[in-house]
Design a protein around this motif. Sequence first.
Motif, PDB file in Angstrom:
ATOM      1  N   GLY A   1      -2.730  37.819 109.918  1.00 28.21           N
ATOM      2  CA  GLY A   1      -2.905  38.984 110.790  1.00 28.21           C
ATOM      3  C   GLY A   1      -3.965  38.722 111.846  1.00 28.21           C
ATOM      4  O   GLY A   1      -3.763  39.011 113.034  1.00 28.21           O
ATOM      5  N   ARG A   2      -5.099  38.136 111.424  1.00 29.45           N
ATOM      6  CA  ARG A   2      -6.176  37.824 112.365  1.00 29.45           C
ATOM      7  C   ARG A   2      -5.715  36.779 113.385  1.00 29.45           C
ATOM      8  O   ARG A   2      -6.025  36.857 114.571  1.00 29.45           O
ATOM      9  N   GLU A   3      -4.965  35.784 112.891  1.00 32.14           N
ATOM     10  CA  GLU A   3      -4.465  34.726 113.786  1.00 32.14           C
ATOM     11  C   GLU A   3      -3.548  35.305 114.861  1.00 32.14           C
ATOM     12  O   GLU A   3      -3.639  34.945 116.039  1.00 32.14           O
ATOM     13  N   TRP A   4      -2.652  36.207 114.444  1.00 29.82           N
ATOM     14  CA  TRP A   4      -1.722  36.779 115.419  1.00 29.82           C
ATOM     15  C   TRP A   4      -2.428  37.718 116.395  1.00 29.82           C
ATOM     16  O   TRP A   4      -2.038  37.831 117.558  1.00 29.82           O
ATOM     17  N   PHE A   5      -3.491  38.364 115.946  1.00 32.33           N
ATOM     18  CA  PHE A   5      -4.246  39.194 116.902  1.00 32.33           C
ATOM     19  C   PHE A   5      -4.960  38.301 117.912  1.00 32.33           C
ATOM     20  O   PHE A   5      -5.012  38.619 119.102  1.00 32.33           O
ATOM     21  N   LYS A   6      -5.456  37.145 117.432  1.00 28.70           N
ATOM     22  CA  LYS A   6      -6.103  36.177 118.344  1.00 28.70           C
ATOM     23  C   LYS A   6      -5.071  35.704 119.382  1.00 28.70           C
ATOM     24  O   LYS A   6      -5.369  35.591 120.576  1.00 28.70           O
ATOM     25  N   LYS A   7      -3.826  35.438 118.918  1.00 23.18           N
ATOM     26  CA  LYS A   7      -2.756  35.026 119.846  1.00 23.18           C
ATOM     27  C   LYS A   7      -2.513  36.122 120.885  1.00 23.18           C
ATOM     28  O   LYS A   7      -2.318  35.847 122.071  1.00 23.18           O
ATOM     29  N   LEU A   8      -2.519  37.373 120.414  1.00 23.49           N
ATOM     30  CA  LEU A   8      -2.306  38.508 121.324  1.00 23.49           C
ATOM     31  C   LEU A   8      -3.419  38.547 122.370  1.00 23.49           C
ATOM     32  O   LEU A   8      -3.153  38.696 123.570  1.00 23.49           O
ATOM     33  N   GLU A   9      -4.654  38.378 121.916  1.00 24.20           N
ATOM     34  CA  GLU A   9      -5.801  38.368 122.843  1.00 24.20           C
ATOM     35  C   GLU A   9      -5.687  37.225 123.854  1.00 24.20           C
ATOM     36  O   GLU A   9      -6.086  37.367 125.010  1.00 24.20           O
TER      37      GLU A   9
END
Length: 571
Positions: free
Chosen positions: A215-223
């Motif tokens: 989840g954190r990784e995908w939010f980083k990708k979104l950012e």
Amino acid sequence: MSYKHQVAEMIASALVHMGVDNLNKEQVYGMLETPPNPAMGDIAFPCFQLAKALRKAPPMIAADLAANISGSPLQEVKAVGPYVNLFLDQAAVSTQVIGTILAEGASYGKSNLGQGRNVPIDLSSPNIAKPFSMGHLRSTVIGNAIANILEKQGYKPVRINHLGDWGTQFGKLIVAYRLWGDEEKVKAEPIKELLHLYVKFHEEAEKDPSLEDQGREWFKKLEDGDAEAQHLWSWFRDESLKEFMKIYDLMNVSFDSTHGEAFYNDKMDRVVSLLEEKGLLTESDGAQVVSLDEYDMPPCLIKKSDGATLYATRDLAAALFRHETYDFAKAVYVVGNEQRLHFQQLYKVLEKMGYPWAANMHHIPFGMMLKDGKKMSTRKGKVVLLEEVLAQAIADVQKVIEEKNPSLANKEEVARQVGVGAVIFHDLKNYRLNDINFSWEEMLTFEGETGPYVQYTHARACSLLRKGNYQPASSSELVPGALEGKEAWAVVTLLNAFPEVVDRAGSQFDPSLIGKYVIDLAQVFNKFYANVRILAEEDAVKASRLQLVAAVVVVLKEGLRLLGLAAPEEM
């Protein structure tokens, strides 16, 4: 000018003759009281404060002052102990008040205090991809009513829906959708399906903690602007907003801006740079903060040790953007009471940055919406959905209409106006800082302090005008004696107070003052209706009494509109 203002001017002038020149008419106006019993007068002025200046006992001052006041709109002035009791000329005042309301219509009570200046109002602000719960009702209806009231005062409200559309939860949602999502299901019932995925993510993460990292990784990708992450996030946002708009349309609430948290992503670096330039950033445990020690407040966190920005950074960026975009007279944030410290810190940081306009920013806190005395919660999917509450309220009103008035025209529309109005009024009749216990029984009754009761009173008054064949164009001088009696005078007194109530509601950001006012007006009108023959009198008397009814219709409808409620003419 209201009668109270006229009386204040007369008292201030009389005091100058008596040698008191340090009380202007505004100060006198602030000292005026309403006697507890109408038999004691319409307005009372206490003389205790004058004893020192005049070196006399308050009862002696009251006697001297009473002897120095006379003329329209007063009928009688009496000194009673330390008070000056003033009785208004009821016939003259009734003619003036009713004439003004019928001439001005919905503009009655409007002022130019705001001179057309902008007031951005941050309201509603639900989280996308999550249900619109009863918890979000409060910010929505309180904010919308404040916007209506400020507009009545001559301001230009700018309704901003600061959507919760950013944060790690979107990384989690992207992971959940990629693992278990179904495009068609999301399109069919966006909020329900996205909530289901979000809840499932947390259930699965308890068994497999590595999901949290994903989840954190995908939010980083979104950012970082990853195409797939951006596409899914935009889609979730658009589908959520479409669903929310159905609810907003039902409640007749609209927005001038839906810039949410994500809108400020590219505006936060500037805030950090400004704070650095002004020498306000200090380091604390690896994080960047603004110290607020001089205000006895904890430091305001600007950047975490890993470089991530926080709510405060985002809200500082939003405040700068709103000031530069709208050049506001004041900015209003209708956000729960638990955010009080956050906003206090925000305003102090802006003050330290050298922005005097920070003094014009107002956090309008409110209490919680409770169910069975407990806070409502979205965790684990346990939530009372606003959409379901509104639908149930409308269905319940439809049932009542079918029982009591099945031939009513526009049944569906009236059921919507009364059902939705019941839910809104149930909130707004309470002072905003109080917690509210959600109650069907209390909300939907047509008696007592409820929206349906006020709407029904308005419809009853409209019915009287129809039966009496009231013609607005023929409104003329009131027949002497037609409106004598305490019932009619109680109605006129309240009608006269409406502009003052609007001003107080605006200056205190308190819609409940309007809520209480329309209940009081409905109650005194119903007492008048029960005790005074209106339609069975000779034509001239009937016409005078119908003018009073018409004035009540104008003010009840406008009071309900300010709260965000419709006023059906038939029920």
